[in-house]
Design a protein around this motif. Structure first.
Motif, short mmCIF file in Angstrom:
data_model
loop_
_atom_site.label_atom_id
_atom_site.label_comp_id
_atom_site.label_asym_id
_atom_site.label_seq_id
_atom_site.Cartn_x
_atom_site.Cartn_y
_atom_site.Cartn_z
N PRO A 38 0.83 -1.21 0.00
CA PRO A 38 0.00 0.00 0.00
C PRO A 38 0.86 1.26 0.00
N GLN A 50 1.62 5.29 0.63
CA GLN A 50 1.31 6.36 1.58
C GLN A 50 1.13 7.70 0.88
N SER A 51 2.04 7.98 -0.07
CA SER A 51 1.99 9.30 -0.71
C SER A 51 2.62 9.22 -2.09
N GLN A 98 6.11 7.10 -1.49
CA GLN A 98 6.49 6.48 -0.22
C GLN A 98 5.41 5.48 0.16
N GLN A 104 3.26 2.79 2.70
CA GLN A 104 2.75 2.75 4.07
C GLN A 104 3.63 1.75 4.83
N ARG A 105 4.60 2.29 5.51
CA ARG A 105 5.64 1.43 6.07
C ARG A 105 5.14 0.49 7.16
N ALA A 150 2.30 -0.92 7.40
CA ALA A 150 1.58 -1.99 6.70
C ALA A 150 2.56 -2.93 6.00
N SER A 183 4.16 -0.19 13.94
CA SER A 183 4.27 1.26 13.81
C SER A 183 5.35 1.82 14.72
#
Length: 648
Positions: free
Chosen positions: A80, A82-83, A94, A96-97, A99, A442
């Motif tokens: 997924p 993120q940006s 970037q 979604q780290r 995830a 996270s």
């Protein structure tokens, strides 16, 4: 768009990003690339450079709808996002780290398998230097390189699911014992019997071959060799068959009984593979040292000439470059090279660990370290390139970041980390490890943590597949393989892991000392004060102002001499002040192996271990990441037939 799923992959992600950026039905040329440096990974994971964007969009400005398509990308194998932002450098993405951490570290086993499969296919690896070497003394360094390349290539092909058959058999006990020391498992007997009738059949075909003539005497010869049968003219055959990639100087070839036995052996193995594998097709790759390339091309053409089966047209040659020794007045053979490296590894271990090296367990450790040093020296360079060996003592060290010993050292550090954690669990200091699905990833915010996952665990399946890729359908007879890929991967992984491990607290313990142990000499190198009585009581030692009889593994020093203390105690006292240890060797104990000296095996008493429950969630997430690193290292070492070390 499809819902994302399956094992994440770098190739899948790059393909999806390219497809989202270019709307044409045809597969686009690659626009994106994966970032790998720690500096760039702070702000982005993938980049489409501005220069490439200008070729696609007016002024290099990406339309907003395309950026929205990229950010909403959901495809199998794609993490997924993120940006997605337009910057002066280009379009950056970037992930979604958290995830990505969750998906990868919840299924670590999936990332230790190759990304592609060749299940059921058969291949013969014919290591030609072993044919001409009848005894161990004849084995050169270039021959050794070809053997290790073949051994590694065979293993990565097996991991892909291929049926690998090795030729020739090596009945010589001296060579077999030597290969066993290097952890090379080579057959001593053929899988199929090569009967004399096979050689007779080839002689019959040769007698009717239009390119064969009776051998004549060369200038200066008075008699023919006893096993000489025919002379064949290869240049005419080459011209008629329009074959490419052969040496233009190939012409007359003297055919001997030995050459026909080699052909009969190859033919029998091909027929055996065709009968057991699907499709009845078997590829043949001759692994050749550069010195024997010309002779192997002669054998190749002779086989094509006498056996018109499809398998002879599938032959390829993988040529290994020369191995030379710097500043050596005389040639160095493979046995001498092995003995030298083993002696150097032993001496380096004695210098660092002292009398502990006399223990029986060190025999196996030094054997593994020696094998690792040799394999990394021979396999870290592309197989077609020249290797120049430095045989000086200084070239062997666990601190040399490009050495096999350095990789094994970090493998042992990981084992020590998990052993320390398990011991603490048994003592009730830490809770048992929770299921991976319950971990909070996270909390992994340190840049080294993402670097380890994104550069190593995530792309490892593609590294395995890359190392097994053989362009068998290419034109010509020469092929190359990425036999250096795994060694380079392990070296870079070890460097980044070591940097992270030296810098970050992995286990959830306090970096500050308990109040009961407020002893902190201002100048440890000049002033030695005894520890408090409670400390010696915890160690179970009498209080003499010195800790007598402890063996420190740092440089083989024997503690208990005047003015000496336990290195763990010195480490604590200097840690409070963040000052260097007098010996210049200790680091913070809390970030490495809590409750023990960073270089010796002496555990500190429970008094000095302060598990902090509020750090346990982060500790478990980091330990799971370390599990992923450990499994990747172990899997990569297995392709080199190197067992992981649990201690050094």
């Amino acid at each position: 768009m499809e819902t994302g799923g399956g094992r994440f992959g770098v190739s899948e992600t790059l393909g999806a990003l390219n497809a989202a950026l270019k709307k044409e039905p045809a597969p686009p040329a690659s626009v994106w690339f994966k970032e790998s440096s720690a500096r760039n990974l702070r702000s982005r994971d993938f980049l489409a450079p501005q220069a490439a964007l200008r070729a696609l969009f007016a002024g290099g400005q990406v339309p907003k709808d395309i950026i929205e398509d990229v950010i909403s990308l959901k495809c199998p194998g794609v993490p997924p996002l993120q940006s997605c932002q337009q910057t002066p450098l280009g379009l950056t993405v970037q992930l979604q780290r958290p995830a990505a951490f969750q998906q990868v570290l919840n299924s670590i086993a999936e990332f230790t398998k190759p990304s592609q499969s060749a299940s059921g296919q058969s291949i013969i690896l014919n290591c030609t230097p072993l044919r001409s070497r009848r005894s161990l003394d004849m084995l050169s360094l270039s021959n050794l390189r070809a053997i290790l390349v073949t051994d590694h290539l065979a293993e990565v092909l097996r991991i892909q699911g291929m049926n690998v058959h090795l030729l020739p058999a090596v009945p010589d006990e001296g060579i077999q014992k030597f290969l066993h020391q290097l952890r090379v498992d080579w057959p001593s007997e053929l899988e199929t019997a090569c009967i004399p009738e096979d050689v007779l059949a080839l002689k019959q075909v040769l007698s009717q071959c239009p390119y064969a003539t009776a051998p004549g005497l060369e200038p200066g010869q008075t008699r023919l060799a006893d096993d000489l049968i025919f002379q064949v003219h290869l240049k005419n055959f080459l011209a008629q068959q329009s074959l490419e990639g052969y040496d233009p100087n190939l012409d007359g070839c003297l055919v001997t009984e030995e050459k026909l036995r080699v052909l009969a052996e190859l033919r029998q193995m091909v027929l055996h593979c065709a009968g057991t594998g699907p499709g009845g097709c078997c590829r043949v790759v001759h692994v050749v040292s550069c010195e024997g390339e010309f002779q192997q091309q002669q054998v190749d053409l002779l086989w094509r000439m006498l056996d018109l089966g499809a398998h002879t047209a599938l032959q390829k040659h993988l040529v290994c470059g020369p191995v030379k020794v710097a500043n050596s007045p005389s040639p160095v053979g493979a046995p001498q090279y092995f003995q030298l490296r083993r002696c150097q590894m032993y001496e380096a271990s004695v210098m660092k660990y002292g009398e502990l090296v006399q223990d029986d367990s060190w025999t196996e450790i030094i054997s593994v370290l020696t094998s690792a040093a040799i394999r990394f020296e021979m396999l870290s360079t592309a197989h077609q390139s020249q290797i120049i060996l430095d045989l000086e003592d200084s070239s062997i060290s666990t601190k040399g970041t490009k050495s096999g010993a350095f990789v094994m050292y970090n493998c042992a550090r990981l084992a020590t980390l998990f052993k320390t954690y398990q011991q603490a669990v048994e003592q009730g200091a830490y809770p048992a490890f929770p299921p991976a699905s319950e971990l909070n990833f996270s909390l992994l915010r340190e840049e080294g943590e993402w670097l380890l996952l994104f550069n190593y665990i995530l792309p490892f399946p593609e590294t395995l597949s890359q190392s097994a890729q053989l362009p068998l359908s290419s034109k010509g007879i020469r092929i190359t393989a990425s036999t250096e890929a795994v060694c380079k991967f392990l070296i870079h992984l070890s460097m980044d892991f070591s940097s992270y491990y030296n810098r970050v607290h992995i286990l959830g313990v306090s970096g500050d000392p308990p109040r009961e142990t407020a002893w902190s000499p201002s100048h440890p190198a000049r002033e030695q004060r005894p520890p408090p009585a409670g400390f010696s009581a915890q160690l179970g030692l009498p209080l003499h102002g010195k800790l007598m009889g402890w063996q420190c593994t740092n440089r083989g020093a024997q503690l208990g001499k005047p003015g000496s203390h336990c290195p763990a105690l010195c480490g604590l006292s200097t840690m409070w002040r963040r000052a260097p240890h007098p010996a210049g060797a200790l680091r913070e104990w809390g970030g490495r192996t809590p409750g023990s000296c960073s270089l010796c095996s002496h555990l500190l008493p429970p008094l000095f271990q302060e598990p902090l429950p509020h750090l346990f969630s982060q500790m478990f997430a980091r330990l799971q990441l370390m599990r992923g690193v450990r499994e990747v290292i172990h899997r990569a070492l297995a392709t080199l037939h190197l067992p992981p070390l649990s201690q050094i």
